[in-house]
Design an enzyme around this catalytic site. Structure first.
Site, PDB file in Angstrom:
ATOM      1  N   HIS A  54       0.696  -1.078   0.141  1.00 40.62           N
ATOM      2  CA  HIS A  54       0.024   0.193  -0.064  1.00 40.62           C
ATOM      3  C   HIS A  54       0.978   1.190  -0.178  1.00 40.62           C
ATOM      4  O   HIS A  54       1.786   1.345   0.806  1.00 40.62           O
ATOM      5  CB  HIS A  54      -1.067   0.014   1.208  1.00 40.62           C
ATOM      6  CG  HIS A  54      -1.405   1.287   1.486  1.00 40.62           C
ATOM      7  ND1 HIS A  54      -1.170   1.959   2.864  1.00 40.62           N
ATOM      8  CD2 HIS A  54      -2.149   1.944   0.823  1.00 40.62           C
ATOM      9  CE1 HIS A  54      -1.958   2.989   2.657  1.00 40.62           C
ATOM     10  NE2 HIS A  54      -2.511   3.136   1.820  1.00 40.62           N
ATOM     11  N   HIS A  72       1.898  10.642  -1.243  1.00 45.22           N
ATOM     12  CA  HIS A  72       1.033   9.843  -0.674  1.00 45.22           C
ATOM     13  C   HIS A  72       0.153  10.891  -0.012  1.00 45.22           C
ATOM     14  O   HIS A  72       0.418  11.706   0.966  1.00 45.22           O
ATOM     15  CB  HIS A  72       1.501   9.088   0.607  1.00 45.22           C
ATOM     16  CG  HIS A  72       0.695   8.722   1.624  1.00 45.22           C
ATOM     17  ND1 HIS A  72       1.069   7.817   2.644  1.00 45.22           N
ATOM     18  CD2 HIS A  72      -0.593   8.594   1.460  1.00 45.22           C
ATOM     19  CE1 HIS A  72       0.246   7.512   3.211  1.00 45.22           C
ATOM     20  NE2 HIS A  72      -1.080   7.950   2.627  1.00 45.22           N
TER      21      HIS A  72
END
EC number: 4.6.1.13
Length: 328
Positions: A56, A106
């Site tokens: 992830h 992110h």
């Protein structure tokens, strides 16, 4: 004389049992060669039938700032190390920058490299291990630079997907649910960019993948030919998150439909402190789910997307290895 015969008989039994044990557990050793574990699978399998470990926010390993790392860092190994450890699904998120490049992000946090870094590493890796396949999820994760005149998807398509430097790197076939044989040595796109003109990979239709926020959900993709089943409840706390992961694992375990695509996220958003950081959550969730996968034996898991992929906590099973070894 009788004692000798008895000893010989027992020896024969032990040899036979030993041979049976090693034969029955031969596939358990997939994770002993994590760099090329896919090469040992039946290449007639569809990718949806393969249990695939993923990472992830795969590019967050670059973060060094201790404050940002608490909530934005989800990996500590670089792309090539992740690949060598067996990871085959990469969650790449980005922002369109003014120079028609995609910066890896992110959320709002820039991860100090561009998309080309991942593609270069994948190209290098797949040339070294041509029987492997990489699934790359691509998602816009932050607003484009104000000077950008193209959409995120247009930049990806024009400057990466159709770039002669990378074009042969991507799977461009027409099969909505390709087999390992069709995708060896390739990146298969898992398209979270929305509507697209890219006609290959998962989400290859005009509407793209419709992703529900903080939810377990099902949706049809590839013009209805595939059923995507996702668990991405990233705002949960530990107990609820583990329950959500296990619930989707249980569904995958009893499902033999190759046209069902299971994507199960183990990640939880950080609360901003060391106590509830991404690392702390992963240190509890990963071993717990690894234990469940191990107990289930050779069973379908789908694609599991984890934080700190390839990181093993002392005394616990490695989740990437358990996912790999759960393949039939």
């Amino acid at each position: 004389m009788k004692k000798c015969i008895k000893t010989l008989f027992l020896s024969i039994i032990l040899v036979v049992m030993s041979g049976w044990y090693h034969s029955a557990h031969a596939s358990d050793s997939l994770s002993k060669s994590p760099e090329n574990w896919m090469s040992k699978l039946d290449d007639g399998k569809h990718l949806t039938e393969i249990n695939i470990p993923g990472s992830h926010d795969s590019g967050s390993f670059t973060l060094k700032d201790p404050v940002k790392s608490v909530w934005a860092k989800t990996q500590d190994k670089d792309y090539l190390t992740q690949m060598k450890s067996g990871v085959r699904f990469f969650d790449i998120r980005g922002r369109a920058s003014a120079d028609n490049m995609i910066s890896v992000h992110h959320g709002m946090v820039y991860l100090h490299h561009e998309l080309g870094k991942f593609l270069d590493d994948a190209k290098y890796y797949l040339s070294a291990y041509p029987n492997e396949t990489i699934v790359m999820s691509m998602k816009k994760d932050y607003d484009s630079d104000s000077k950008v005149t193209k959409t995120f998807e247009e930049i990806f398509r024009e400057y990466y997907y159709n770039n002669p430097q990378y074009q042969n790197l991507f799977y461009t076939g027409s099969n909505a649910n390709p087999t390992l044989k069709e995708t060896k040595g390739k990146i298969v796109l898992f398209n979270r960019m929305g509507g697209t003109y890219i006609k290959s990979g998962y989400g290859a239709d005009t509407s793209g993948i419709q992703w529900a926020d903080n939810a377990t959900f099902e949706t049809k993709i590839n013009n209805g030919s595939l059923n995507l089943k996702v668990q991405d409840e990233y705002k949960d706390y530990y107990d609820k998150k583990v329950e959500a992961v296990k619930n989707l694992l249980a569904k995958a375990k009893t499902d033999s439909n190759k046209d069902n695509v299971y994507v199960n996220f183990l990640s939880v958003a950080s609360g901003g402190s060391a106590f509830n950081s991404t690392y702390n959550y992963a240190s509890h969730i990963n071993p717990e789910i690894a234990k469940t996968i191990k107990a289930n034996g050779k069973a379908r898991t789908g694609w599991l997307i984890v934080d700190y992929a390839g990181y093993t906590w002392p005394g616990y099973d490695d989740i990437v290895s358990e996912i790999i070894d759960s393949n039939k």
